[in-house]
Design a protein around this motif. Structure first.
Motif, PDB file in Angstrom:
ATOM      1  N   VAL A 108       0.843  -1.198   0.000  1.00  0.00           N
ATOM      2  CA  VAL A 108       0.000   0.000   0.000  1.00  0.00           C
ATOM      3  C   VAL A 108       0.877   1.246   0.000  1.00  0.00           C
ATOM      4  CG1 VAL A 108      -1.831  -1.244   1.198  1.00  0.00           C
ATOM      5  CG2 VAL A 108      -0.181   0.070   2.518  1.00  0.00           C
ATOM      6  N   GLU A 109       0.232   2.416  -0.094  1.00  0.00           N
ATOM      7  CA  GLU A 109       0.987   3.663  -0.163  1.00  0.00           C
ATOM      8  C   GLU A 109       1.837   3.879   1.089  1.00  0.00           C
ATOM      9  OE1 GLU A 109      -3.229   4.545  -1.835  1.00  0.00           O
ATOM     10  OE2 GLU A 109      -2.314   3.341  -0.239  1.00  0.00           O
ATOM     11  N   HIS A 110       2.960   4.557   0.870  1.00  0.00           N
ATOM     12  CA  HIS A 110       3.822   4.942   1.998  1.00  0.00           C
ATOM     13  C   HIS A 110       3.669   6.456   2.187  1.00  0.00           C
ATOM     14  CE1 HIS A 110       6.883   5.598   4.809  1.00  0.00           C
ATOM     15  NE2 HIS A 110       7.973   5.387   4.085  1.00  0.00           N
ATOM     16  N   ARG A 111       2.874   6.838   3.167  1.00  0.00           N
ATOM     17  CA  ARG A 111       2.611   8.259   3.413  1.00  0.00           C
ATOM     18  C   ARG A 111       3.531   8.829   4.492  1.00  0.00           C
ATOM     19  NH1 ARG A 111      -2.821   6.152   3.204  1.00  0.00           N
ATOM     20  NH2 ARG A 111      -3.849   6.727   1.237  1.00  0.00           N
ATOM     21  N   GLY A 112       4.500   8.032   4.956  1.00  0.00           N
ATOM     22  CA  GLY A 112       5.406   8.492   6.001  1.00  0.00           C
ATOM     23  C   GLY A 112       6.453   9.451   5.468  1.00  0.00           C
ATOM     24  N   GLU A 113       7.361   9.834   6.362  1.00  0.00           N
ATOM     25  CA  GLU A 113       8.372  10.832   6.013  1.00  0.00           C
ATOM     26  C   GLU A 113       9.789  10.270   5.974  1.00  0.00           C
ATOM     27  OE1 GLU A 113       7.928  14.018   8.771  1.00  0.00           O
ATOM     28  OE2 GLU A 113       5.949  14.612   8.018  1.00  0.00           O
ATOM     29  N   LYS A 114       9.955   8.978   6.186  1.00  0.00           N
ATOM     30  CA  LYS A 114      11.294   8.400   6.114  1.00  0.00           C
ATOM     31  C   LYS A 114      11.237   7.055   5.405  1.00  0.00           C
ATOM     32  CE  LYS A 114      11.470   5.792  10.458  1.00  0.00           C
ATOM     33  NZ  LYS A 114      12.297   5.481  11.648  1.00  0.00           N
ATOM     34  N   ASP A 115      12.409   6.605   4.961  1.00  0.00           N
ATOM     35  CA  ASP A 115      12.491   5.322   4.260  1.00  0.00           C
ATOM     36  C   ASP A 115      12.036   4.191   5.178  1.00  0.00           C
ATOM     37  OD1 ASP A 115      13.534   6.559   2.012  1.00  0.00           O
ATOM     38  OD2 ASP A 115      15.612   6.299   2.678  1.00  0.00           O
ATOM     39  N   ARG A 116      11.397   3.196   4.567  1.00  0.00           N
ATOM     40  CA  ARG A 116      10.950   2.019   5.319  1.00  0.00           C
ATOM     41  C   ARG A 116      11.696   0.795   4.794  1.00  0.00           C
ATOM     42  NH1 ARG A 116       6.198  -1.499   3.606  1.00  0.00           N
ATOM     43  NH2 ARG A 116       8.055  -2.249   2.563  1.00  0.00           N
ATOM     44  N   TYR A 117      12.212  -0.025   5.718  1.00  0.00           N
ATOM     45  CA  TYR A 117      13.039  -1.174   5.348  1.00  0.00           C
ATOM     46  C   TYR A 117      12.411  -2.479   5.843  1.00  0.00           C
ATOM     47  CZ  TYR A 117      16.596   2.433   4.627  1.00  0.00           C
ATOM     48  OH  TYR A 117      17.278   3.539   4.203  1.00  0.00           O
ATOM     49  N   VAL A 118      12.450  -3.484   4.985  1.00  0.00           N
ATOM     50  CA  VAL A 118      11.990  -4.834   5.337  1.00  0.00           C
ATOM     51  C   VAL A 118      13.015  -5.832   4.801  1.00  0.00           C
ATOM     52  CG1 VAL A 118      10.185  -6.573   5.105  1.00  0.00           C
ATOM     53  CG2 VAL A 118       9.563  -4.172   5.244  1.00  0.00           C
ATOM     54  N   LEU A 119      13.363  -6.810   5.623  1.00  0.00           N
ATOM     55  CA  LEU A 119      14.237  -7.899   5.181  1.00  0.00           C
ATOM     56  C   LEU A 119      13.362  -9.032   4.658  1.00  0.00           C
ATOM     57  CD1 LEU A 119      17.298  -9.035   5.337  1.00  0.00           C
ATOM     58  CD2 LEU A 119      16.393 -10.390   7.212  1.00  0.00           C
ATOM     59  N   TYR A 120      13.670  -9.505   3.471  1.00  0.00           N
ATOM     60  CA  TYR A 120      12.959 -10.649   2.891  1.00  0.00           C
ATOM     61  C   TYR A 120      13.959 -11.760   2.577  1.00  0.00           C
ATOM     62  CZ  TYR A 120       8.869  -7.647   2.065  1.00  0.00           C
ATOM     63  OH  TYR A 120       7.788  -6.820   2.222  1.00  0.00           O
ATOM     64  N   TYR A 121      13.569 -12.992   2.867  1.00  0.00           N
ATOM     65  CA  TYR A 121      14.336 -14.126   2.361  1.00  0.00           C
ATOM     66  C   TYR A 121      13.376 -15.192   1.871  1.00  0.00           C
ATOM     67  CZ  TYR A 121      13.903 -15.934   7.239  1.00  0.00           C
ATOM     68  OH  TYR A 121      13.465 -16.345   8.469  1.00  0.00           O
ATOM     69  N   GLU A 122      13.835 -15.972   0.904  1.00  0.00           N
ATOM     70  CA  GLU A 122      12.950 -16.879   0.187  1.00  0.00           C
ATOM     71  C   GLU A 122      13.466 -18.311   0.249  1.00  0.00           C
ATOM     72  OE1 GLU A 122      12.178 -13.512  -3.295  1.00  0.00           O
ATOM     73  OE2 GLU A 122      13.712 -15.075  -3.511  1.00  0.00           O
ATOM     74  N   PHE A 123      12.514 -19.239   0.293  1.00  0.00           N
ATOM     75  CA  PHE A 123      12.824 -20.656   0.143  1.00  0.00           C
ATOM     76  C   PHE A 123      12.087 -21.141  -1.098  1.00  0.00           C
ATOM     77  CE2 PHE A 123      13.292 -19.901   4.722  1.00  0.00           C
ATOM     78  CZ  PHE A 123      14.571 -20.381   4.912  1.00  0.00           C
ATOM     79  N   GLU A 124      12.759 -21.935  -1.945  1.00  0.00           N
ATOM     80  CA  GLU A 124      12.185 -22.232  -3.247  1.00  0.00           C
ATOM     81  C   GLU A 124      12.655 -23.588  -3.760  1.00  0.00           C
ATOM     82  OE1 GLU A 124      13.730 -18.688  -4.876  1.00  0.00           O
ATOM     83  OE2 GLU A 124      15.696 -19.541  -5.375  1.00  0.00           O
ATOM     84  N   THR A 125      11.900 -24.106  -4.720  1.00  0.00           N
ATOM     85  CA  THR A 125      12.314 -25.317  -5.413  1.00  0.00           C
ATOM     86  C   THR A 125      13.051 -24.935  -6.691  1.00  0.00           C
ATOM     87  OG1 THR A 125      10.120 -25.428  -6.454  1.00  0.00           O
ATOM     88  CG2 THR A 125      10.471 -26.746  -4.463  1.00  0.00           C
ATOM     89  N   ARG A 126      13.604 -25.907  -7.348  1.00  0.00           N
ATOM     90  CA  ARG A 126      14.472 -25.673  -8.511  1.00  0.00           C
ATOM     91  C   ARG A 126      13.645 -25.426  -9.781  1.00  0.00           C
ATOM     92  NH1 ARG A 126      19.941 -27.007  -9.470  1.00  0.00           N
ATOM     93  NH2 ARG A 126      20.470 -27.513 -11.638  1.00  0.00           N
ATOM     94  N   GLY A 127      14.138 -24.512 -10.636  1.00  0.00           N
ATOM     95  CA  GLY A 127      13.547 -24.318 -11.953  1.00  0.00           C
ATOM     96  C   GLY A 127      12.483 -23.243 -12.052  1.00  0.00           C
ATOM     97  N   ILE A 128      12.164 -22.537 -10.950  1.00  0.00           N
ATOM     98  CA  ILE A 128      11.126 -21.502 -10.979  1.00  0.00           C
ATOM     99  C   ILE A 128      11.674 -20.261 -11.684  1.00  0.00           C
ATOM    100  CG2 ILE A 128       9.625 -20.039  -9.565  1.00  0.00           C
ATOM    101  CD1 ILE A 128      10.047 -22.052  -7.297  1.00  0.00           C
ATOM    102  N   PHE A 129      10.849 -19.666 -12.551  1.00  0.00           N
ATOM    103  CA  PHE A 129      11.281 -18.417 -13.168  1.00  0.00           C
ATOM    104  C   PHE A 129      11.012 -17.267 -12.200  1.00  0.00           C
ATOM    105  CE2 PHE A 129      10.620 -14.505 -15.553  1.00  0.00           C
ATOM    106  CZ  PHE A 129      11.839 -14.428 -16.212  1.00  0.00           C
ATOM    107  N   THR A 130      12.082 -16.617 -11.752  1.00  0.00           N
ATOM    108  CA  THR A 130      11.974 -15.466 -10.852  1.00  0.00           C
ATOM    109  C   THR A 130      12.556 -14.203 -11.476  1.00  0.00           C
ATOM    110  OG1 THR A 130      14.126 -15.941  -9.827  1.00  0.00           O
ATOM    111  CG2 THR A 130      12.178 -16.968  -8.829  1.00  0.00           C
ATOM    112  N   GLY A 131      13.350 -14.364 -12.520  1.00  0.00           N
ATOM    113  CA  GLY A 131      14.014 -13.216 -13.119  1.00  0.00           C
ATOM    114  C   GLY A 131      15.382 -12.937 -12.522  1.00  0.00           C
ATOM    115  N   TYR A 132      15.667 -13.565 -11.384  1.00  0.00           N
ATOM    116  CA  TYR A 132      16.987 -13.392 -10.773  1.00  0.00           C
ATOM    117  C   TYR A 132      18.001 -14.275 -11.495  1.00  0.00           C
ATOM    118  CZ  TYR A 132      14.611 -11.194  -6.802  1.00  0.00           C
ATOM    119  OH  TYR A 132      13.861 -10.366  -6.007  1.00  0.00           O
ATOM    120  N   VAL A 133      19.185 -13.736 -11.722  1.00  0.00           N
ATOM    121  CA  VAL A 133      20.261 -14.494 -12.345  1.00  0.00           C
ATOM    122  C   VAL A 133      21.490 -14.422 -11.443  1.00  0.00           C
ATOM    123  CG1 VAL A 133      19.420 -14.067 -14.681  1.00  0.00           C
ATOM    124  CG2 VAL A 133      21.039 -12.472 -13.649  1.00  0.00           C
ATOM    125  N   ASP A 134      22.467 -15.284 -11.698  1.00  0.00           N
ATOM    126  CA  ASP A 134      23.708 -15.230 -10.916  1.00  0.00           C
ATOM    127  C   ASP A 134      24.346 -13.847 -11.054  1.00  0.00           C
ATOM    128  OD1 ASP A 134      23.404 -17.788 -10.090  1.00  0.00           O
ATOM    129  OD2 ASP A 134      24.902 -18.670 -11.424  1.00  0.00           O
TER     130      ASP A 134
END
Length: 747
Positions: free
Chosen positions: A292-318
């Protein structure tokens, strides 16, 4: 359903409903919102959260019940909030670390843009991102092992995945539909297409760790379009964990998710996950969501990590986030995947194979001290206790892993028994660190028992048999990786006298000294010791023997010593003399000067270099040095400071020895002129961009330094060979003095 291209295959299903390039339906108006927390919180919001604050206090059966509860909510809705799962104060403190990481990106890292003005960057495998409660969170790993079951992407073309997804929808979108479908062998499994996940191995089911990233949302960021992070192969293929570092509220850009959309159902509203600190969120990457919209006055940070199986198209490359970021991905996986894969194995009903395995019950050091069975394997005549049953063949699941673990331990025992070198390799997730530890410690115990028996055996004495019992040096690239090794050791029945070696920077507790690093920290430490102003060193001399460093990582050693007012730095150096197992970084073994200062002798020892693909780089770094203009400018500044101190009479006689002040000042000036000449010579060097580090530099053999030193500059004079000889002798005398001083400190 007939495959694509068949006359009866339904037309158009392969592009619906996810044809949008954004990866989701463009619906900026959005359905009604249900807020989970805050003034506008709805009672309905509680149905998407599970209280996990008591996780660490539960027994194994109660923890299993809590995992079931989390899985039930996650499978039903496609997301779940785990309340009280992480230490809120540490979570909040990481916001500043995230800000610094974005503002001062290390070399080899770069940001990647996201939708709606957001951006993302990978984090290095170091504190605070490597904390156990974060990516290695055991509850999260257990849930992941049982939730991520969709292996449809591995080895299958896009058309095959689309066809399977459509069939899944037509058959009712069952949660368990993907569970029985293994990866498909072939070139697409061995070498996934560009932009697809390459985690794990082609024939292995279940999840692996993907990436660990921070997302930054700047102030006034717009509403994000609805989307799904992945499209094919559908749900249960990738699980994302979100850890808010900035406190979330309803108006600073939290995620809004449509419950049930991962199984193609939706209640007609979206749930805003403005979760408090101490909580984290797990969501299926196939669930329909947006920020949703960020109406605050400073940057907002979130850490994300993923668990996945092999062969999924994510767009990430080495190298998507940079070459150093790619190394960090591997570092995280080396630590997390072995633990995750054991949970994956535990979720499959596996019967133990009869392979000279003896079941026994006894205290487990793993988590709670409960009694568990500990299999003992007969490996080449050596009894090796292994804390988990080796994994047998089970269809396509972990194919060959049972033989792999046993063969790995056999190779270790053979090499030790014959005094040979061994280069061992095993796929990620097969428990090679645990197998290496158990085999080495099992052989050492066997050797020790033989040595004890030989003392009372007259035949052995007559034949002149001797049984040396070597110590084990276990080395890895970083202290963080050694912490994981110690964590693995705690799961075994082996309790050797052990210690992790480190510098003052890792161990110092003195309030003034600990704020510094390097040579200055060492000097301040010695001064505090000499002047009897360090209570921890005094405590070490009085009662250091009362503190144990065995089977403890650095944080645990520091905490134990702090409670007893004992210096952990001198304590580990003392314990290292008699330790059966020493854990230390590569550099401590490679560098001769470091070994001598630590009084480490490699004679009659077992040397283990874990993650050996890093050893070449460490050897290069140990045998090389970098010289920058900033280094020289700093040295010149220090000479000028020393000049002023001598002129003002503030230098001790011990420093000057028998040298008159005028002679000392002339010497300082001479060295200063040498440095000016060297600075001029370096400034004339042509630098080129290094493809690996992406830095401007000049790589050259060591002889090039001599050429630079002998080159006169506009502001200084060249350094003659005789001058270099005197400087080298002075440095060696200083190093020898430092080593002697270090030995005296311990004594």
């Amino acid at each position: 359903m007939p495959p694509p291209g068949h006359p009866d295959h339904p037309q158009g299903v392969e592009v619906q409903p996810f044809a949008n390039q954004n990866g989701g339906v463009d619906d900026t108006l959005g359905p009604p919102k249900v807020y989970m927390y805050g003034p506008a919180a709805s009672p309905l919001g509680r149905s998407y959260a599970v209280d996990c604050s008591h996780w660490s206090e539960l027994g194994s059966s109660q923890q299993a019940d809590l995992v079931d509860e989390v899985l039930e909510v996650l499978r039903r809705n496609g997301f779940v909030v785990l309340e009280g799962m992480v230490p809120a104060d540490e979570q909040l403190a990481m916001e500043e670390a995230a800000k610094q990481h974005f503002e001062k990106l290390p070399e080899g890292y770069f940001t990647s843009p996201l939708r709606a003005e957001r951006s993302q960057v990978h984090v290095p495998y170091e504190d605070p991102w490597s904390k156990d409660w974060l990516v290695s969170n055991d509850l999260v790993l257990q849930v992941t092992a049982r939730y991520v079951i969709n292996n449809m992407a591995c080895g299958r073309s896009e058309e095959e995945q689309q066809s399977a997804w459509c069939q899944w929808v037509m058959e009712g979108s069952s949660v368990e539909w993907f569970h029985s479908i293994p990866p498909q062998a072939g070139p697409l499994a061995t070498d996934p297409p560009h932009g697809c996940t390459t985690v794990g191995a082609p024939e292995q089911l279940g999840p692996w760790l993907g990436r660990v990233m921070i997302t930054k949302t700047p102030p006034q960021s717009p509403l994000m379009t609805r989307h799904r992070d992945i499209i094919l192969p559908g749900p249960f293929a990738q699980l994302t964990i979100g850890v808010p570092l900035t406190p979330l509220d309803a108006n600073n850009g939290p995620l809004a998710l449509r419950p049930g959309s991962h199984v193609m159902r939706s209640p007609g509203f979206e749930v805003v996950t403005n979760i408090p600190h101490g909580a984290i969120m797990l969501y299926d990457s196939f669930v329909d969501h947006r920020a949703v919209e960020h109406r605050g006055e400073k940057d907002r940070y979130v850490l994300y990590y993923e668990f996945e199986t092999r062969g999924i198209f994510t767009g990430y490359v080495d190298g998507h986030f940079g070459q150093e970021a790619l190394q960090s991905e591997h570092d995280f996986r080396e630590v997390v995947d072995p633990v995750l894969r054991r949970h994956v194995a535990a979720d499959v009903d596996i019967k133990p194979h009869d392979n000279h395995v003896t079941k026994q019950t006894g205290p487990s050091s793993a988590v709670r001290g409960e009694a568990v069975w500990m299999p003992t394997y007969d490996i080449e005549g050596v009894s090796v206790e292994f804390p988990h049953e080796a994994q047998p063949l089970h269809g396509n699941f972990l194919k060959g892993a049972y033989d792999c673990q046993l063969e790995y331990m056999r190779s270790v025992v053979r090499a030790l028994e014959h005094g040979e070198n061994a280069l061992l390799e095993s796929p990620t997730g097969t428990g090679k660190t645990l197998a290496l530890l158990c085999a080495s410690l099992g052989w050492r115990r066997h050797r020790k028992e033989a040595a004890e028996a030989a003392k009372t055996n007259w035949e052995a004495h007559a034949e002149g048999k001797s049984f040396n019992v070597p110590n084990i040096f276990y080395s890895s690239r970083t202290h963080t990786q050694l912490k994981q090794v110690m964590k693995e050791l705690k799961q075994t029945s082996y309790k050797p006298s052990s210690v992790i070696l480190g510098s003052r920077q890792h161990f110092c507790l003195h309030s003034s000294v600990m704020r510094h690093s390097g040579a200055r920290q060492n000097a301040l430490c010695r001064r505090a010791v000499d002047e009897h102003k360090c209570p921890f060193y005094i405590g070490f001399r009085k009662c250091g023997s009362k503190v144990s460093t065995a089977v403890k990582d650095i944080e645990e050693i520091v905490e134990s010593c702090k409670e007893s007012t004992v210096c952990p730095y001198f304590k580990v150096r003392e314990d290292a003399k008699d330790a059966e197992l020493l854990l230390l970084p590569y550099d401590y073994l490679i560098g001769q000067g470091t070994r001598e200062s630590l009084q480490v002798s490699l004679k009659n020892s077992i040397l283990i270099f874990d993650e050996g693909h890093n050893i070449e780089r460490s050897c290069e770094e140990n045998a090389s040095f970098e010289l920058t203009q900033a280094d020289i400018a700093g040295a010149i500044g220090e000479l000028e400071d020393a000049f002023d101190l001598v002129e003002q009479g503030q230098v001790d006689e011990e420093v000057l020895k028998d040298m008159p002040c005028d002679a000392f000042l002339k010497l300082l000036n001479l060295v200063k002129k040498h440095l000016f000449a060297l600075e001029d010579a370096i400034s004339e060097e042509k630098l080129e961009k290094d493809a690996v580090t992406e830095r401007m530099m000049r790589k050259a053999p060591g002889s090039r330094v001599l050429a630079l030193l002998s080159k006169p500059g506009q502001r200084g004079i060249a350094t003659e060979k005789e001058d270099l000889k005197h400087i080298t002798q002075a440095v060696r005398r200083r190093e020898a003095s430092e080593r002697v001083r270090g030995e005296e400190d311990v004594r």
